[in-house]
Design a protein around this motif. Structure first.
Motif, PDB file in Angstrom:
ATOM      1  N   PHE B 221       0.763  -1.326  -0.001  1.00 57.90           N
ATOM      2  CA  PHE B 221       0.122  -0.084   0.130  1.00 57.90           C
ATOM      3  C   PHE B 221       0.996   1.109  -0.091  1.00 57.90           C
ATOM      4  N   GLU B 222       0.145   2.201  -0.257  1.00 56.55           N
ATOM      5  CA  GLU B 222       0.811   3.678  -0.207  1.00 56.55           C
ATOM      6  C   GLU B 222       0.523   4.046   1.286  1.00 56.55           C
ATOM      7  N   PRO B 223       1.740   4.281   2.026  1.00 53.26           N
ATOM      8  CA  PRO B 223       1.684   4.715   3.487  1.00 53.26           C
ATOM      9  C   PRO B 223       0.836   6.103   3.586  1.00 53.26           C
ATOM     10  N   TYR B 224      -0.139   6.163   4.532  1.00 53.54           N
ATOM     11  CA  TYR B 224      -0.796   7.313   5.046  1.00 53.54           C
ATOM     12  C   TYR B 224       0.084   8.732   5.056  1.00 53.54           C
ATOM     13  N   ALA B 225       1.271   8.609   5.550  1.00 51.98           N
ATOM     14  CA  ALA B 225       2.114   9.806   5.450  1.00 51.98           C
ATOM     15  C   ALA B 225       3.329   9.637   4.711  1.00 51.98           C
ATOM     16  N   ALA B 226       3.240   9.410   3.494  1.00 58.03           N
ATOM     17  CA  ALA B 226       4.179   9.186   2.461  1.00 58.03           C
ATOM     18  C   ALA B 226       4.854  10.469   2.239  1.00 58.03           C
ATOM     19  N   ARG B 227       6.357  10.081   2.282  1.00 56.58           N
ATOM     20  CA  ARG B 227       7.258  11.371   2.185  1.00 56.58           C
ATOM     21  C   ARG B 227       7.116  11.782   0.583  1.00 56.58           C
ATOM     22  N   PHE B 228       7.185  10.562  -0.356  1.00 51.18           N
ATOM     23  CA  PHE B 228       7.456  10.835  -1.642  1.00 51.18           C
ATOM     24  C   PHE B 228       6.132  10.334  -2.635  1.00 51.18           C
ATOM     25  N   PRO B 229       6.052  11.157  -3.868  1.00 50.81           N
ATOM     26  CA  PRO B 229       5.005  10.355  -4.481  1.00 50.81           C
ATOM     27  C   PRO B 229       5.080   9.097  -5.017  1.00 50.81           C
ATOM     28  N   PHE B 230       4.123   8.187  -4.857  1.00 55.75           N
ATOM     29  CA  PHE B 230       4.145   6.807  -5.460  1.00 55.75           C
ATOM     30  C   PHE B 230       5.205   5.819  -4.563  1.00 55.75           C
ATOM     31  N   GLU B 231       5.469   6.501  -3.141  1.00 58.07           N
ATOM     32  CA  GLU B 231       6.094   5.662  -2.116  1.00 58.07           C
ATOM     33  C   GLU B 231       5.239   4.525  -1.946  1.00 58.07           C
ATOM     34  N   THR B 232       5.640   3.394  -1.973  1.00 56.36           N
ATOM     35  CA  THR B 232       4.845   2.106  -1.823  1.00 56.36           C
ATOM     36  C   THR B 232       5.703   1.196  -0.709  1.00 56.36           C
ATOM     37  N   TRP B 233       4.693   0.761   0.459  1.00 55.68           N
ATOM     38  CA  TRP B 233       5.401  -0.153   1.225  1.00 55.68           C
ATOM     39  C   TRP B 233       4.884  -1.727   1.154  1.00 55.68           C
ATOM     40  N   VAL B 234       5.663  -2.625   1.122  1.00 56.53           N
ATOM     41  CA  VAL B 234       5.255  -4.168   1.060  1.00 56.53           C
ATOM     42  C   VAL B 234       5.341  -4.768   2.237  1.00 56.53           C
ATOM     43  N   LEU B 235       4.479  -5.347   3.027  1.00 57.18           N
ATOM     44  CA  LEU B 235       4.398  -5.962   4.179  1.00 57.18           C
ATOM     45  C   LEU B 235       3.988  -7.262   4.105  1.00 57.18           C
ATOM     46  N   PRO B 236       4.898  -8.414   5.040  1.00 58.29           N
ATOM     47  CA  PRO B 236       4.334  -9.531   5.304  1.00 58.29           C
ATOM     48  C   PRO B 236       3.021  -9.469   6.326  1.00 58.29           C
ATOM     49  N   LYS B 237       2.158 -10.378   5.825  1.00 59.38           N
ATOM     50  CA  LYS B 237       0.976 -10.315   6.834  1.00 59.38           C
ATOM     51  C   LYS B 237       0.983 -11.181   7.918  1.00 59.38           C
ATOM     52  N   ARG B 238       2.009 -11.825   7.932  1.00 54.16           N
ATOM     53  CA  ARG B 238       2.293 -12.640   9.479  1.00 54.16           C
ATOM     54  C   ARG B 238       3.226 -11.930  10.103  1.00 54.16           C
ATOM     55  N   HIS B 239       3.131 -11.530  11.220  1.00 55.07           N
ATOM     56  CA  HIS B 239       3.912 -10.680  11.982  1.00 55.07           C
ATOM     57  C   HIS B 239       5.312 -11.391  12.054  1.00 55.07           C
ATOM     58  N   SER B 240       6.152 -10.691  11.635  1.00 49.28           N
ATOM     59  CA  SER B 240       7.581 -11.041  12.020  1.00 49.28           C
ATOM     60  C   SER B 240       8.585  -9.849  11.888  1.00 49.28           C
ATOM     61  N   HIS B 241       9.507  -9.914  12.845  1.00 42.11           N
ATOM     62  CA  HIS B 241      10.501  -9.079  12.815  1.00 42.11           C
ATOM     63  C   HIS B 241      11.687  -9.169  12.004  1.00 42.11           C
ATOM     64  N   ASP B 242      12.073 -10.414  11.642  1.00 44.57           N
ATOM     65  CA  ASP B 242      13.301 -10.899  11.000  1.00 44.57           C
ATOM     66  C   ASP B 242      13.084 -11.198   9.554  1.00 44.57           C
ATOM     67  N   PHE B 243      13.556 -10.582   8.664  1.00 44.60           N
ATOM     68  CA  PHE B 243      13.377 -11.087   7.083  1.00 44.60           C
ATOM     69  C   PHE B 243      13.797 -12.343   6.904  1.00 44.60           C
ATOM     70  N   GLU B 321      -3.502   8.425  -1.707  1.00 46.06           N
ATOM     71  CA  GLU B 321      -4.827   7.903  -2.101  1.00 46.06           C
ATOM     72  C   GLU B 321      -4.962   7.793  -3.716  1.00 46.06           C
ATOM     73  N   ASP B 322      -4.269   9.110  -4.252  1.00 44.10           N
ATOM     74  CA  ASP B 322      -4.521   9.388  -5.552  1.00 44.10           C
ATOM     75  C   ASP B 322      -3.268   8.420  -5.994  1.00 44.10           C
ATOM     76  N   ALA B 323      -2.092   8.409  -5.723  1.00 42.73           N
ATOM     77  CA  ALA B 323      -0.856   7.412  -6.268  1.00 42.73           C
ATOM     78  C   ALA B 323      -1.642   5.908  -6.449  1.00 42.73           C
ATOM     79  N   ALA B 324      -2.322   5.545  -5.133  1.00 41.31           N
ATOM     80  CA  ALA B 324      -2.688   4.042  -5.097  1.00 41.31           C
ATOM     81  C   ALA B 324      -3.905   4.055  -6.612  1.00 41.31           C
TER      82      ALA B 324
END
Lengths: 341, 341
Positions: B221-243, B321-324
């Motif tokens: 998703f595009e984070p709510y307080a995105a710093r940059f146009p089209f900044e996009t974050w990808v997160l695993p749904k399973r909680h894990s601190h460790d790649f 929201e526009d970027a998404a």
């Protein structure tokens, strides 16, 4: 050998890289083209900007007409709006606030083709007085928490207009980097009972090899843990957390050192794009004993720094000691060569 | 109306600017030229890189010869050096450390003209396996505190070679931005007893309008307080601190979502320069309950952001929201148009 160095204020580690060491001419700087065509900041075009807020001009001239030597106008495309209220609200788990703030432009000279580095001392002083005047006036607005004065130079520095200008953005929140400096300086003070910036000035004077320029009231040096090649800081010698507290003698000294340092960068690096920012304590906030206002000048020389935006981890290919040497010695060589020609 | 928004993890305020609102075609992206000439990452040039650390290649081929499909080599101009000891020392008031660390390059495909967005799922998965393999091996070195995996794409993104590649830098210190995320996530956890990133995933699913892509194991998703146009974050749904804890099924899902998201950016923004970074907890450190590994993708579209390096204060001219919407709807339009042609 590469070395990690820690910024003593914000505790940021940077890598000073020697494998990738660079000299000034390794940075392929394309000097900005002189833009012709319509410019809203030229004499005669005053009506194309929003009406001036203040201008330094002869008493017998009218506002928004030629004759001024420094002019301050609202930004035509402002990021924030002084007419909005300051309202805080939530979006689910998130926090937001209306976009209240000031966004102004300081036109530094009527001379379209000048730049700060090429201004004479008197004109540079007038620009600083415009900063101070607006800073003190905006600081009276109780909704304002922070006043950020900055200059973007060159297209790569983010300047959309070539005519010499600086900007002011005043906000009801404190910028993150400044907050980190405040927190870090407070930590240092609680440990040492001294200002970390005053300690840096002393350390730099003892070592000497990162100093670029000095006068009675100011000192300019390459910071020990510089993030960027030729990053240069300018600090007042008198401890003060508040840019607004600058006195007339200091304004003169500040204008001189800013012009001199920017001229060194202009000559040695071939008029590179850069940003400078004045970091000062938040308006009417604490910080009196532990914070110390200063300027950070950041030439925009390298893009190798790509991932750094996202990690806060910087690799600097020019040791600050080398950068200082270039800005002192190479500058002197060029100046002497120019004189003898 | 402009709006301030606060990042819930690091508490950074950004300005979402509407006066300056931009659409995808307002960003004048010059697609990268395809570089010809000598490339050290092409088949047949294996001897011009330092010897490979690992390579995915047929069993009957020799190291440092063609045939591989993913290849990991030491960076030829490393920022840090695995042969150095980890020594801490002072310079007067300042702190420093020897430049120990790993700096490696993952060559993602033998195809010089490909890019991550154009890889097929299988090849993207192999690249992720190379990340995971090196991550797990380097994590065993007790001197290493942090492993940063990142990708610079395009000249403006800091890539000095056009051939598709990512990088790993492993250091005895934690990058500042990651430390801030750890501190912020810990604060949130001590207040809410929940992971802030898990809460963000829930919030995004409720709202829906910033989601770009989703599969069984990941969400983008595009984070709510995105710093940059089209900044996009990808997160695993399973909680894990460790790649490093990613499992084979998740590797497959992760490769798919990364390829899909990068392809959306490639199509909608005309192959722009970008950086992506994997943020994960420091090696063998706490963070288990409150931190959540993720990827931050930052297209490099604007230079208006000049002063932001020095203030940490970002003005984003594209509401997330526009970027998404562009990355979902405009992408779909282009894909359908291409199909019908």
């Amino acid at each position: 050998m590469p070395e990690y160095r820690k910024d003593p204020v914000v505790k940021r580690w940077v890598i000073i890289s020697t494998e990738r060491a660079k000299r000034p001419h390794d940075f392929q700087v394309t000097p900005e083209e002189v833009k012709t065509g319509f410019c809203p900041f030229d004499y005669g075009n005053e009506h194309t900007t929003p009406p001036e807020i203040i201008a330094f001009r002869p008493a017998d001239t009218q506002p928004n007409t030629p004759g001024w030597w420094v002019r301050v106008v609202p930004n035509k495309f402002p990021a924030v709006d002084p007419e909005l209220p300051v309202d805080r609200y939530g979006h689910g788990m998130y926090d937001a606030m209306t976009g209240f703030g000031y966004h102004e432009v300081i036109v530094e000279t009527p001379d379209h083709n000048a730049t700060f580095a090429l201004l004479d001392y008197k004109q540079a002083e007038e620009v600083i007085w415009a900063y101070v005047t607006r800073f003190r006036t905006i600081a009276k607005d109780e909704r304002v928490k922070y006043i950020l004065i900055f200059r973007n130079h060159g297209k790569e520095g983010g300047a959309s207009l070539a005519h010499p200008h600086s900007q002011i953005i005043a906000t009801p929140v404190v910028p993150k980097t400044v907050q980190e400096e405040l927190d870090g300086a407070k930590d240092y003070y609680s440990y040492k009972e001294r200002c970390v910036f005053c300690d840096m000035i002393n350390q730099e004077k003892i070592e000497g090899r990162r100093i670029v320029e000095e006068n009675e009231h100011f000192i300019a040096f390459e910071p020990y843990a510089a993030r960027f090649p030729f990053e240069t800081w300018v600090l007042p010698k008198r401890h003060s957390h508040d840019f607004g507290s600058i006195n007339p003698e200091e304004v003169r000294a500040f204008a001189q050192i800013m012009k001199n340092v920017l001229h060194r960068i202009y000559v040695v690096l071939n008029n590179p794009p850069y940003n400078f920012l004045i970091h000062t304590a938040p308006v009417m906030e604490e910080g009196k004993v532990y914070y110390h206002w200063h300027v950070e000048i950041i030439p925009r020389l390298t893009r190798v720094a790509g991932f750094e935006w996202g990690s806060g981890f910087y690799i600097n290919p020019v040791p600050p000691e080398d950068a200082a040497k270039y800005l002192v010695e190479s500058y002197q060589e060029v100046i002497e060569k120019t004189k003898s020609e």
